[in-house]
Design a protein around this motif. Sequence first.
Motif, mmCIF file in Angstrom:
data_model
loop_
_atom_site.group_PDB
_atom_site.id
_atom_site.type_symbol
_atom_site.label_atom_id
_atom_site.label_comp_id
_atom_site.label_asym_id
_atom_site.label_seq_id
_atom_site.Cartn_x
_atom_site.Cartn_y
_atom_site.Cartn_z
ATOM 1 N N HIS A 1 0.803 -1.235 0.000
ATOM 2 C CA HIS A 1 0.000 0.000 0.000
ATOM 3 C C HIS A 1 0.835 1.283 0.000
ATOM 4 C CE1 HIS A 1 -3.679 -2.293 0.333
ATOM 5 N NE2 HIS A 1 -3.114 -2.989 1.295
ATOM 6 N N ILE B 1 0.313 5.710 0.897
ATOM 7 C CA ILE B 1 1.288 6.605 1.523
ATOM 8 C C ILE B 1 1.592 7.773 0.589
ATOM 9 C CG2 ILE B 1 3.654 6.770 2.424
ATOM 10 C CD1 ILE B 1 3.390 3.730 3.136
ATOM 11 N N THR C 1 -1.413 10.154 0.372
ATOM 12 C CA THR C 1 -1.583 10.917 1.614
ATOM 13 C C THR C 1 -0.544 12.027 1.721
ATOM 14 O OG1 THR C 1 -2.494 8.962 2.719
ATOM 15 C CG2 THR C 1 -1.691 10.754 4.135
ATOM 16 N N ILE D 1 7.081 5.008 7.627
ATOM 17 C CA ILE D 1 5.669 4.770 7.354
ATOM 18 C C ILE D 1 5.509 3.372 6.748
ATOM 19 C CG2 ILE D 1 3.569 5.691 6.289
ATOM 20 C CD1 ILE D 1 5.080 7.696 8.135
ATOM 21 N N ALA E 1 2.497 0.601 5.617
ATOM 22 C CA ALA E 1 1.057 0.389 5.398
ATOM 23 C C ALA E 1 0.735 -1.019 4.905
ATOM 24 C CB ALA E 1 0.535 1.429 4.409
ATOM 25 N N SER E 2 1.637 -1.963 5.108
ATOM 26 C CA SER E 2 1.388 -3.328 4.641
ATOM 27 C C SER E 2 0.211 -3.949 5.366
ATOM 28 C CB SER E 2 2.626 -4.198 4.857
ATOM 29 O OG SER E 2 3.640 -3.832 3.977
ATOM 30 N N GLU E 3 -0.518 -4.745 4.611
ATOM 31 C CA GLU E 3 -1.679 -5.438 5.161
ATOM 32 C C GLU E 3 -1.325 -6.900 5.391
ATOM 33 O OE1 GLU E 3 -6.414 -5.639 4.133
ATOM 34 O OE2 GLU E 3 -5.017 -5.164 2.534
ATOM 35 N N ALA F 1 2.330 2.815 11.466
ATOM 36 C CA ALA F 1 1.979 1.586 10.756
ATOM 37 C C ALA F 1 0.479 1.329 10.737
ATOM 38 C CB ALA F 1 2.677 0.399 11.413
ATOM 39 N N TYR F 2 0.048 0.659 9.680
ATOM 40 C CA TYR F 2 -1.319 0.163 9.605
ATOM 41 C C TYR F 2 -1.455 -0.969 10.617
ATOM 42 C CZ TYR F 2 -5.480 -2.168 7.831
ATOM 43 O OH TYR F 2 -6.715 -2.755 7.718
ATOM 44 N N LEU G 1 -7.086 1.641 5.924
ATOM 45 C CA LEU G 1 -6.235 1.913 4.769
ATOM 46 C C LEU G 1 -6.876 3.037 3.969
ATOM 47 C CD1 LEU G 1 -5.245 -1.712 3.752
ATOM 48 C CD2 LEU G 1 -3.730 0.069 4.657
ATOM 49 N N LEU H 1 -4.650 7.753 7.799
ATOM 50 C CA LEU H 1 -3.210 8.023 7.872
ATOM 51 C C LEU H 1 -2.959 9.498 8.164
ATOM 52 C CD1 LEU H 1 -0.245 7.283 7.703
ATOM 53 C CD2 LEU H 1 -0.450 7.263 5.201
#
Length: 164
Positions: free
Chosen positions: A12, A16, A19, A71, A73-75, A95-96, A117, A122
């Motif tokens: 993701h 980032i 945003t 930063i 944002a991995s799921e 972090a996510y 997400l 964010l």
Amino acid sequence: YLAGGRLARPKHIDLIVETFSKLNLPLKIFGRGFAGYELELKQKAKSKINFLGEVTDEEKLKLMKNAKAFIFASEDEDFGITPVEAMSMGTPVIAYRSGGVLETVVDEKTGLFFDELSINSLSEVLKRFNKMKFNPQELIKYAQKFSKDRFKKEIKSFVESRLK
């Protein structure tokens, strides 16, 4: 701010980039893209976003040490070594709230989590982050929990205890 690693859709990075573009904040991104994903990211990026491409481990750690935050944002990432590397350099992680970072990042101590997400989620966490202070020495000490030396020592101790 810094983001990076393997530039693939499940990470993701697009969220980032979007945003940081919307907020007009500076961001450096390291890593190699896959299947044209890096080109898509560059098309979404505003002028304050800098794509560095692949970097050496030494360059990556220097970038992390000098970053305001890493930063991530991995799921559903299994472990996610890059957040731990950032903390080992004294850099907090944003972090996510998903996957391995739930085990490695401590909310409001070693970083902050965002829960969706989305650009809004964010963005809100970035605003909170800018009002906070993190102690780099505490982050470095915390990251040592995930060191190779500790892992080897505990595995050796475990095996030896079972052999007795």
